[in-house]
Design a protein around this motif. Sequence first.
Motif, PDB file in Angstrom:
ATOM      1  N   ALA A  74      55.174  38.385  34.658  1.00 55.96           N
ATOM      2  CA  ALA A  74      55.441  39.122  35.886  1.00 55.96           C
ATOM      3  C   ALA A  74      56.587  38.377  36.735  1.00 55.96           C
ATOM      4  N   SER A  75      56.678  37.172  36.551  1.00 55.30           N
ATOM      5  CA  SER A  75      57.429  36.196  37.523  1.00 55.30           C
ATOM      6  C   SER A  75      58.674  36.133  36.973  1.00 55.30           C
ATOM      7  N   GLY A  76      59.038  36.352  35.542  1.00 50.94           N
ATOM      8  CA  GLY A  76      60.170  36.088  34.971  1.00 50.94           C
ATOM      9  C   GLY A  76      60.333  34.662  34.572  1.00 50.94           C
ATOM     10  N   LYS A  77      59.503  33.816  34.686  1.00 51.44           N
ATOM     11  CA  LYS A  77      59.373  32.591  34.370  1.00 51.44           C
ATOM     12  C   LYS A  77      58.507  32.263  33.012  1.00 51.44           C
ATOM     13  N   ARG A  90      44.908  31.516  45.990  1.00 51.54           N
ATOM     14  CA  ARG A  90      44.271  32.077  47.050  1.00 51.54           C
ATOM     15  C   ARG A  90      42.855  31.800  46.842  1.00 51.54           C
ATOM     16  N   GLU A  91      42.467  31.470  48.357  1.00 51.36           N
ATOM     17  CA  GLU A  91      41.130  31.069  48.132  1.00 51.36           C
ATOM     18  C   GLU A  91      40.398  32.272  48.563  1.00 51.36           C
ATOM     19  N   ILE A  92      39.165  32.767  48.036  1.00 50.17           N
ATOM     20  CA  ILE A  92      38.520  34.012  48.159  1.00 50.17           C
ATOM     21  C   ILE A  92      36.969  33.839  48.762  1.00 50.17           C
ATOM     22  N   GLY A  93      36.627  32.334  48.621  1.00 49.85           N
ATOM     23  CA  GLY A  93      35.227  31.980  49.005  1.00 49.85           C
ATOM     24  C   GLY A  93      35.176  30.610  49.331  1.00 49.85           C
ATOM     25  N   SER A  94      34.083  30.241  49.746  1.00 52.97           N
ATOM     26  CA  SER A  94      33.940  28.562  49.901  1.00 52.97           C
ATOM     27  C   SER A  94      33.971  27.804  48.791  1.00 52.97           C
ATOM     28  N   ARG A  95      33.877  28.433  47.577  1.00 56.63           N
ATOM     29  CA  ARG A  95      33.858  27.646  46.472  1.00 56.63           C
ATOM     30  C   ARG A  95      34.659  28.346  45.082  1.00 56.63           C
ATOM     31  N   SER A  96      35.248  29.473  45.737  1.00 56.06           N
ATOM     32  CA  SER A  96      35.863  30.185  44.775  1.00 56.06           C
ATOM     33  C   SER A  96      37.334  30.780  45.170  1.00 56.06           C
ATOM     34  N   GLY A  97      38.302  30.982  44.208  1.00 60.95           N
ATOM     35  CA  GLY A  97      39.587  31.297  44.410  1.00 60.95           C
ATOM     36  C   GLY A  97      40.314  31.697  43.328  1.00 60.95           C
ATOM     37  N   VAL A  98      41.516  32.264  43.361  1.00 59.73           N
ATOM     38  CA  VAL A  98      42.288  32.887  42.176  1.00 59.73           C
ATOM     39  C   VAL A  98      43.999  32.240  42.261  1.00 59.73           C
ATOM     40  N   TYR A  99      44.118  31.980  40.980  1.00 59.48           N
ATOM     41  CA  TYR A  99      45.427  31.402  40.578  1.00 59.48           C
ATOM     42  C   TYR A  99      46.216  32.713  39.681  1.00 59.48           C
ATOM     43  N   ALA A 100      47.281  33.046  40.126  1.00 58.01           N
ATOM     44  CA  ALA A 100      48.209  34.210  39.519  1.00 58.01           C
ATOM     45  C   ALA A 100      49.593  34.116  39.700  1.00 58.01           C
ATOM     46  N   GLU A 101      50.250  34.685  39.190  1.00 57.44           N
ATOM     47  CA  GLU A 101      51.854  34.767  39.325  1.00 57.44           C
ATOM     48  C   GLU A 101      51.880  35.460  40.628  1.00 57.44           C
ATOM     49  N   PRO A 102      53.097  35.077  41.419  1.00 59.73           N
ATOM     50  CA  PRO A 102      53.170  35.377  42.989  1.00 59.73           C
ATOM     51  C   PRO A 102      52.990  36.805  43.111  1.00 59.73           C
TER      52      PRO A 102
END
Length: 595
Positions: free
Chosen positions: A122-125, A204-216
Motif C-alpha cells: 500500500a505504501s509503495g515501499k 496506533r494504540e487502541i487500548g492499555s495493552r493493545s495496538g496495531v501496526y500497519a502501513e500509513p
Amino acid sequence: MTRAFPVDPHSYARPNEVVVQHLSLDLTADFEEHRLAGSATFDLEHRSAGATELVLDTWHLDIRNVAGADGAALPWELGEHDPVLGRPLTIQVGAADRVVVSYATDPEEARAVQWLEPQQTASGKQFLFTQSQPILARTWIPCQDSPAVRATYDATVRVPSDLMAVMSAENPVERSADGVYRFAMPQPVPAYLIALGVGDLEFREIGSRSGVYAEPSVVEDAAWEFADTERMIEAAERLYGPYRWGRYDMLVLPPSFPYGGMENPRLTFVTPTVLAGDRSLVTLIAHELAHSWSGNLVTNATWNDVWLNEGFTVYFETRIDEEMYGAAYTSMILRLGLQELERAVEQEKPRDTWLELDLTDPDDGPSKIPYEKGSLFLRLIEETVGRERFDAFLRTYFDTFAFESMDTPTFLGYLDRELLRHASVTPEQLQVEAWVHGPGVPENAPHFESDAFDRVDEQVTRLLTGTPAADLRTDDWVSQQWVAFVRALPVDAPATLLAEVDGQFGFSGSGNIEVATAWLELAVESGYAFAAPVVDQALSDFLTRHGRALYIRKVYEKLAATDRGLARAREIYAQARPGYHSVSQVTIDKIVGRP
C-alpha cells in the motif's frame, strides 16, 4: 520429573538428548538479494547423560560456520535432503552449552519468507514477512522445528533505515534512525511462533495493552476496525484466566498474507481482508486472541494433534463472541461452522476426518476438520457436563499445562480423570473414540438453532416463489446472514435469478471476503460466472487481489471441477501466482495441476 518430549514425525530434532532453551538471532535483511543472513546462538540443555549431538532442522540454508561460545569451530554435518523435512544439521557439541551457527537463507527456498516489491504494498515501499507455521521456521532459522520444543529468544535485526522491523516479541512503537531493531521474547515459544515483519509501518494504540501496526494508508482504518480488542481480552480473561503475554498487538500485512491471521505471541499477523469497514469480520481477532491460551500457552505436541490447538481455539473464539455480541450472534457462527464441517467431511478422505490426524506433509495444511469437529466435540462435552463445570476444567487445564505441549492421548486421559469421572460420564457415553479416531461427525453431535437464519430461509423461499429481490426483507442483516443467504440459493437457479440478486445486493462487488467467497463458489458451480462478464471479472479480481489460502482455495476448487473452469483457473493463476505466499502456492499448485 521433567516430561519427555514426544516423538515428532515432522522434525529431525532429538530434544530428549540435547534441547535448545534460548535462541539469540542476529540477522540482516538484504532486500536486493532477498536474503536473511547472520547468526543463531543456541543455549543448550543436555537432557540425556552422554548426549553430545545437537540436531537442528534446516531447509536449503547456507550454513557458513558452526562454533562454540569460545569461537572454536565445532564439527557439523548436513544430512540428505528430504522433500518434506529438509536436511538435519547435526553438530558435535560435546558438553558445550552454547553453539553459534552462522548462516544465510536461500533467496528462492526460504519458503517462510515473502519479499514484496513496492508495487505489491500500500505504501509503495518494500516489505517482508515470515509465516512459519507449521514447519517452515526451518527455512529461515536453523531450529528444533517441533511445536513441542519451546525456547525464549532475543534478536537484533538490521533493515533499511526507511523501514521498521517488528517481531513476535517486545516491540518498538517508533522507527529506529539507523534501521537496527532489538527484540526480546521472555516467554518460551515453539519455533513456528517466531515471526518477523519489515515494512513502512506506523503504530496506533487502541487500548492499555493493545495496538496495531500497519502501513500509513491503512493504519487508521485498522485501528478503527479493531477498537473492541481490549474488550475481547477482558472477556477472554473472565473465561479462562489471565492473559500471560504482556501486550496484544496486531500487524496488518499486505494482501498476499496466506492466512486470516497468525497468532504470533504479542503480535498477531492479520490479513487486510478483515478490514471490511463495518467491523463485521473482527471475530477473526477473537480467534487469534484465543490462541494466546489454546495453541500458544498450551501447544499441540505434534501437527497430528493440531485439533488440540485449532479445535479449542474455535470453541474459545465462539465463547468470546458470545460474551461480546450475545448468544443469537454466536448461534449464527456455530451454524456456519457446522456447514463448513459438513462440506469438509464430504470432500476429505475418511481417515482425514479423524481428530487425531496422520499427516504426511503438515504444510499441505489441515482442512476445517480439526477446527470445526474439534470445537463441536468440546461443545458436546460442555452440553453433557454443564458449562460451569466445563469452564472450570478448561481454566485449570490452561493453568496446569501453561507453556507446555499436549498430545491427544495425554489430553484424553486428563479429560477422563479430571472432568468426566467427576461428572459421572464415561468416554463411551460421549463416544470419545468415534470423535477422535473415527470418520465424519458422530450421531451425538450438538445442533444449533438460529432465529436469524430462520429469517434468511424465509426470504430465500419468498425469492424462489416469485418475490422480487428488491422486495425481500433484508434491511437489518449482518454478514453471516448474507453468507447463509447465498449458500441457500440452489446451484441450478436460473441465470436471470442470479443476475437479479447480484444486481440488487452487489455480491460480485462485495468487500466482505466471506460473502464474496460464497457468491463466487455459487457462481462458478452454477456456470453463471462463465456467462456473466461482470462475475468473471469479479472472479479474476478476487483471485489476484489477495492470497488468503482458505478462501482462494475454495474458489479454485470449484473452478477445477470442470474442464472449462480449470482452464479459466489456470489463466488467472498464471497472473496471480507470483503475488502469493509459498503457503498458498503449494496449495493451489496441486489444485490446478501445476507441475
